[in-house]
Design a protein around this motif. Sequence first.
Motif, PDB file in Angstrom:
ATOM      1  N   GLU A 171      42.620  41.363  37.216  1.00  0.00           N
ATOM      2  CA  GLU A 171      44.069  41.341  37.397  1.00  0.00           C
ATOM      3  C   GLU A 171      44.663  42.743  37.367  1.00  0.00           C
ATOM      4  OE1 GLU A 171      45.322  38.635  34.378  1.00  0.00           O
ATOM      5  OE2 GLU A 171      44.782  36.858  35.540  1.00  0.00           O
ATOM      6  N   GLN A 172      44.111  43.630  36.542  1.00  0.00           N
ATOM      7  CA  GLN A 172      44.583  45.011  36.512  1.00  0.00           C
ATOM      8  C   GLN A 172      44.315  45.693  37.842  1.00  0.00           C
ATOM      9  OE1 GLN A 172      46.203  46.854  33.777  1.00  0.00           O
ATOM     10  NE2 GLN A 172      46.621  48.043  35.645  1.00  0.00           N
ATOM     11  N   GLU A 173      43.135  45.459  38.410  1.00  0.00           N
ATOM     12  CA  GLU A 173      42.799  46.056  39.701  1.00  0.00           C
ATOM     13  C   GLU A 173      43.719  45.543  40.798  1.00  0.00           C
ATOM     14  OE1 GLU A 173      38.695  45.125  40.171  1.00  0.00           O
ATOM     15  OE2 GLU A 173      37.982  46.821  38.947  1.00  0.00           O
ATOM     16  N   LEU A 174      44.055  44.255  40.753  1.00  0.00           N
ATOM     17  CA  LEU A 174      44.980  43.690  41.742  1.00  0.00           C
ATOM     18  C   LEU A 174      46.357  44.323  41.599  1.00  0.00           C
ATOM     19  CD1 LEU A 174      45.700  41.602  43.940  1.00  0.00           C
ATOM     20  CD2 LEU A 174      46.173  39.979  42.090  1.00  0.00           C
ATOM     21  N   TYR A 175      46.825  44.446  40.372  1.00  0.00           N
ATOM     22  CA  TYR A 175      48.134  45.076  40.112  1.00  0.00           C
ATOM     23  C   TYR A 175      48.157  46.515  40.645  1.00  0.00           C
ATOM     24  CZ  TYR A 175      51.960  47.194  37.447  1.00  0.00           C
ATOM     25  OH  TYR A 175      53.093  47.884  37.079  1.00  0.00           O
ATOM     26  N   ILE A 192      56.349  45.445  42.159  1.00  0.00           N
ATOM     27  CA  ILE A 192      55.185  44.839  41.511  1.00  0.00           C
ATOM     28  C   ILE A 192      55.494  44.800  40.013  1.00  0.00           C
ATOM     29  CG2 ILE A 192      52.694  44.804  41.352  1.00  0.00           C
ATOM     30  CD1 ILE A 192      53.849  44.879  44.236  1.00  0.00           C
ATOM     31  N   VAL A 193      55.547  43.594  39.468  1.00  0.00           N
ATOM     32  CA  VAL A 193      56.054  43.400  38.107  1.00  0.00           C
ATOM     33  C   VAL A 193      54.952  42.801  37.234  1.00  0.00           C
ATOM     34  CG1 VAL A 193      57.853  42.310  36.712  1.00  0.00           C
ATOM     35  CG2 VAL A 193      58.342  42.972  39.087  1.00  0.00           C
ATOM     36  N   LYS A 194      54.805  43.331  36.021  1.00  0.00           N
ATOM     37  CA  LYS A 194      53.874  42.757  35.058  1.00  0.00           C
ATOM     38  C   LYS A 194      54.528  41.564  34.376  1.00  0.00           C
ATOM     39  CE  LYS A 194      51.423  47.075  33.994  1.00  0.00           C
ATOM     40  NZ  LYS A 194      51.040  48.026  32.927  1.00  0.00           N
ATOM     41  N   SER A 195      53.823  40.438  34.371  1.00  0.00           N
ATOM     42  CA  SER A 195      54.340  39.247  33.717  1.00  0.00           C
ATOM     43  C   SER A 195      54.504  39.488  32.222  1.00  0.00           C
ATOM     44  CB  SER A 195      53.400  38.064  33.954  1.00  0.00           C
ATOM     45  OG  SER A 195      53.816  36.936  33.213  1.00  0.00           O
ATOM     46  N   GLU A 196      55.480  38.780  31.625  1.00  0.00           N
ATOM     47  CA  GLU A 196      55.686  38.863  30.184  1.00  0.00           C
ATOM     48  C   GLU A 196      54.682  38.003  29.417  1.00  0.00           C
ATOM     49  OE1 GLU A 196      59.734  37.825  29.546  1.00  0.00           O
ATOM     50  OE2 GLU A 196      60.528  39.621  30.543  1.00  0.00           O
ATOM     51  N   VAL A 234      54.774  39.170  40.901  1.00  0.00           N
ATOM     52  CA  VAL A 234      54.537  39.150  39.462  1.00  0.00           C
ATOM     53  C   VAL A 234      53.083  38.763  39.199  1.00  0.00           C
ATOM     54  CG1 VAL A 234      55.338  38.306  37.232  1.00  0.00           C
ATOM     55  CG2 VAL A 234      56.926  38.373  39.177  1.00  0.00           C
ATOM     56  N   THR A 235      52.404  39.559  38.406  1.00  0.00           N
ATOM     57  CA  THR A 235      51.002  39.282  38.091  1.00  0.00           C
ATOM     58  C   THR A 235      50.732  39.509  36.611  1.00  0.00           C
ATOM     59  OG1 THR A 235      48.703  39.851  38.634  1.00  0.00           O
ATOM     60  CG2 THR A 235      50.309  41.636  38.672  1.00  0.00           C
ATOM     61  N   VAL A 277      47.490  36.018  41.030  1.00  0.00           N
ATOM     62  CA  VAL A 277      46.457  36.411  40.068  1.00  0.00           C
ATOM     63  C   VAL A 277      45.205  36.967  40.745  1.00  0.00           C
ATOM     64  CG1 VAL A 277      47.205  34.835  38.258  1.00  0.00           C
ATOM     65  CG2 VAL A 277      45.588  34.031  39.985  1.00  0.00           C
ATOM     66  N   LEU A 278      45.042  36.738  42.045  1.00  0.00           N
ATOM     67  CA  LEU A 278      43.885  37.264  42.765  1.00  0.00           C
ATOM     68  C   LEU A 278      44.138  37.159  44.263  1.00  0.00           C
ATOM     69  CD1 LEU A 278      40.909  34.691  42.644  1.00  0.00           C
ATOM     70  CD2 LEU A 278      43.283  34.073  42.294  1.00  0.00           C
ATOM     71  N   ARG A 279      43.209  37.716  45.064  1.00  0.00           N
ATOM     72  CA  ARG A 279      43.252  37.597  46.522  1.00  0.00           C
ATOM     73  C   ARG A 279      44.464  38.310  47.135  1.00  0.00           C
ATOM     74  NH1 ARG A 279      38.051  35.570  47.528  1.00  0.00           N
ATOM     75  NH2 ARG A 279      37.849  33.394  46.922  1.00  0.00           N
TER      76      ARG A 279
END
Length: 262
Positions: A46-50, A65-69, A38-39, A12-14
């Motif tokens: 979170e969008q910037e991290l993705y 890199i996968v968007k969580s459901e 997965v983020t 979620v970060l870092r």
Amino acid sequence: MTNNIDIIITVVLRADYVKLLIESIDKYTKYPYKIYIVTDIRNKEEQELYDYLNEFYNSRDDIFIVKSENKDTRMGNEGWVTLEAGNQVGLASIFKSIAYETGIKAGNGKYVCLLDYDCIFLSEWTESVLPMVDKNFFVSAMWRGDLNIARDQFFIYERSKFEECNLMPDCSVGDTTGNVTYYAHEHNLDYYICPNSAKHWGDESLRQYHVLDLNHGEQIFIPVNEDSEYIPFLYHYGRGSARDNNLYEVWRTEISKYLKAN
């Protein structure tokens, strides 16, 4: 089903936690693998991290890199939720379970490895761990004694075994992966908990064998014989490190040094 390990990392970060972990995976994992990061995408951070991870690993065909459901807009530190089973779990555990399920469904490898992003591999591990996975329902890095469940910081299993019983790791019993531990107990299935130096439910005497000069976290070991001789293969930094700036900087410094020297 493909002959590889699907490594599922929730984040979620870092970003540097993930980057150092992947550097250690590349260095110490001999068996073929694919990595699914997965983020959640619930806020600007979170969008910037993705977006950053997508761009950084764009050239890798083995990293996805996968968007969580997860569709819940609450944040993981906003409190506790009572599930239908009656147990209370933190929102972060619920969101993590959803992310794991998203990553597991995205892959098709023979093995599935759930992995916290504040972990680091210390040595080659697949040659010793995968034979243990073949003989057990799952292998986990640590145990949580208050809930009597295996923990998910490092949790690996054969995909076919779980698919046969329609089992997906979640937090419906105790916490994340608690339902898997419960299922194993109910069906008399063997599993393996690695020797570790975790406080409370590990063996703190093993801290004398730490290869990292860190006060925070715990080291995970692989047994090499019946005389309790172990080799370290994983380090987990632990609760609170993700959002603590000082701990984060210490981790970046120490892990970078370790990976360059070993």
